[in-house]
Write an enzyme that holds these catalytic residues in place. Structure first.
Site, PDB file in Angstrom:
ATOM      1  N   ASN A 194      15.086 -24.541  24.552  1.00  0.00           N
ATOM      2  CA  ASN A 194      14.107 -25.156  25.439  1.00  0.00           C
ATOM      3  C   ASN A 194      14.800 -25.589  26.730  1.00  0.00           C
ATOM      4  O   ASN A 194      15.961 -25.997  26.731  1.00  0.00           O
ATOM      5  CB  ASN A 194      13.367 -26.314  24.764  1.00  0.00           C
ATOM      6  CG  ASN A 194      14.258 -27.400  24.204  1.00  0.00           C
ATOM      7  OD1 ASN A 194      15.337 -27.149  23.680  1.00  0.00           O
ATOM      8  ND2 ASN A 194      13.795 -28.641  24.299  1.00  0.00           N
ATOM      9  N   ILE A 195      14.065 -25.445  27.819  1.00  0.00           N
ATOM     10  CA  ILE A 195      14.589 -25.764  29.141  1.00  0.00           C
ATOM     11  C   ILE A 195      13.530 -26.585  29.871  1.00  0.00           C
ATOM     12  O   ILE A 195      12.447 -26.086  30.170  1.00  0.00           O
ATOM     13  CB  ILE A 195      14.918 -24.479  29.933  1.00  0.00           C
ATOM     14  CG1 ILE A 195      15.909 -23.622  29.145  1.00  0.00           C
ATOM     15  CG2 ILE A 195      15.452 -24.832  31.318  1.00  0.00           C
ATOM     16  CD1 ILE A 195      16.114 -22.232  29.710  1.00  0.00           C
ATOM     17  N   GLU A 196      13.847 -27.846  30.094  1.00  0.00           N
ATOM     18  CA  GLU A 196      12.904 -28.756  30.737  1.00  0.00           C
ATOM     19  C   GLU A 196      13.219 -28.891  32.221  1.00  0.00           C
ATOM     20  O   GLU A 196      14.299 -28.524  32.675  1.00  0.00           O
ATOM     21  CB  GLU A 196      13.009 -30.138  30.086  1.00  0.00           C
ATOM     22  CG  GLU A 196      12.677 -30.144  28.623  1.00  0.00           C
ATOM     23  CD  GLU A 196      12.946 -31.469  27.934  1.00  0.00           C
ATOM     24  OE1 GLU A 196      12.574 -31.583  26.761  1.00  0.00           O
ATOM     25  OE2 GLU A 196      13.531 -32.387  28.550  1.00  0.00           O
ATOM     26  N   CYS A 249       9.683 -23.419  26.105  1.00  0.00           N
ATOM     27  CA  CYS A 249      10.174 -23.628  24.747  1.00  0.00           C
ATOM     28  C   CYS A 249      11.263 -22.616  24.401  1.00  0.00           C
ATOM     29  O   CYS A 249      11.393 -21.572  25.038  1.00  0.00           O
ATOM     30  CB  CYS A 249       9.030 -23.481  23.754  1.00  0.00           C
ATOM     31  SG  CYS A 249       7.695 -24.669  23.961  1.00  0.00           S
ATOM     32  N   GLU A 255      11.376 -20.644  21.802  1.00  0.00           N
ATOM     33  CA  GLU A 255      10.787 -19.365  21.385  1.00  0.00           C
ATOM     34  C   GLU A 255      10.377 -18.537  22.597  1.00  0.00           C
ATOM     35  O   GLU A 255      10.576 -17.322  22.621  1.00  0.00           O
ATOM     36  CB  GLU A 255       9.570 -19.610  20.485  1.00  0.00           C
ATOM     37  CG  GLU A 255       9.888 -20.357  19.207  1.00  0.00           C
ATOM     38  CD  GLU A 255       9.822 -21.877  19.332  1.00  0.00           C
ATOM     39  OE1 GLU A 255       9.719 -22.535  18.295  1.00  0.00           O
ATOM     40  OE2 GLU A 255       9.868 -22.410  20.468  1.00  0.00           O
TER      41      GLU A 255
END
Length: 131
Positions: free
Chosen positions: A42-44, A53, A55
């Site tokens: 995940n990369i915010e 996300c 996936e």
């Protein structure tokens, strides 16, 4: 145990997560039809909860490598054992797999639960019908 390599790949991907806002690192690993494993974390970003996300990242890597069929998936989260894909990711996974695609839910020691995608998303949109 074939799913062990997916667990290891998902765990290694989770270590690369960028989750400074949720503090909830997640990793995913997909085995595609070509047998290769594609990973994601995940990369915010600052406009949390925007971002993507684990996936979704793994699917993106798979698609960019020219693959379109998911055979199996492993998911791991640092703070939640047996963390399943979110609702949006369930539909994204369904786009590239079938109802019987195996989803492995992991904890820090390995795969602990195996589900079919249809267990997670029993009434998904079906690409054969809609498009």
């Amino acid at each position: 145990m074939m799913e062990n390599d997916l667990f290891v790949a998902a765990r290694d991907a989770m270590a690369k997560a960028h989750a400074p806002y949720s503090k909830f690192p997640v990793g995913a690993a997909i085995r595609a039809e070509d047998g290769k494993i594609y990973t994601g974390a995940n990369i915010e970003n600052l406009s949390f909860p925007e971002g993507w996300c684990a996936e979704t990242t793994a699917i993106s890597h798979m698609v960019m490598a020219g693959q379109r069929k998911i055979m199996e998936v492993a998911v791991i989260a640092e703070k939640l054992a047996l963390c399943p894909p979110c609702g949006g990711c369930r539909q994204r996974l369904a786009e590239f797999s079938g109802a019987s695609t195996r989803i492995y839910l992991c904890d820090e020691t390995g795969v602990k639960k195996t589900l079919a995608l249809s267990d997670l998303l029993p009434h998904s949109f079906e690409t054969e019908i809609l498009g």
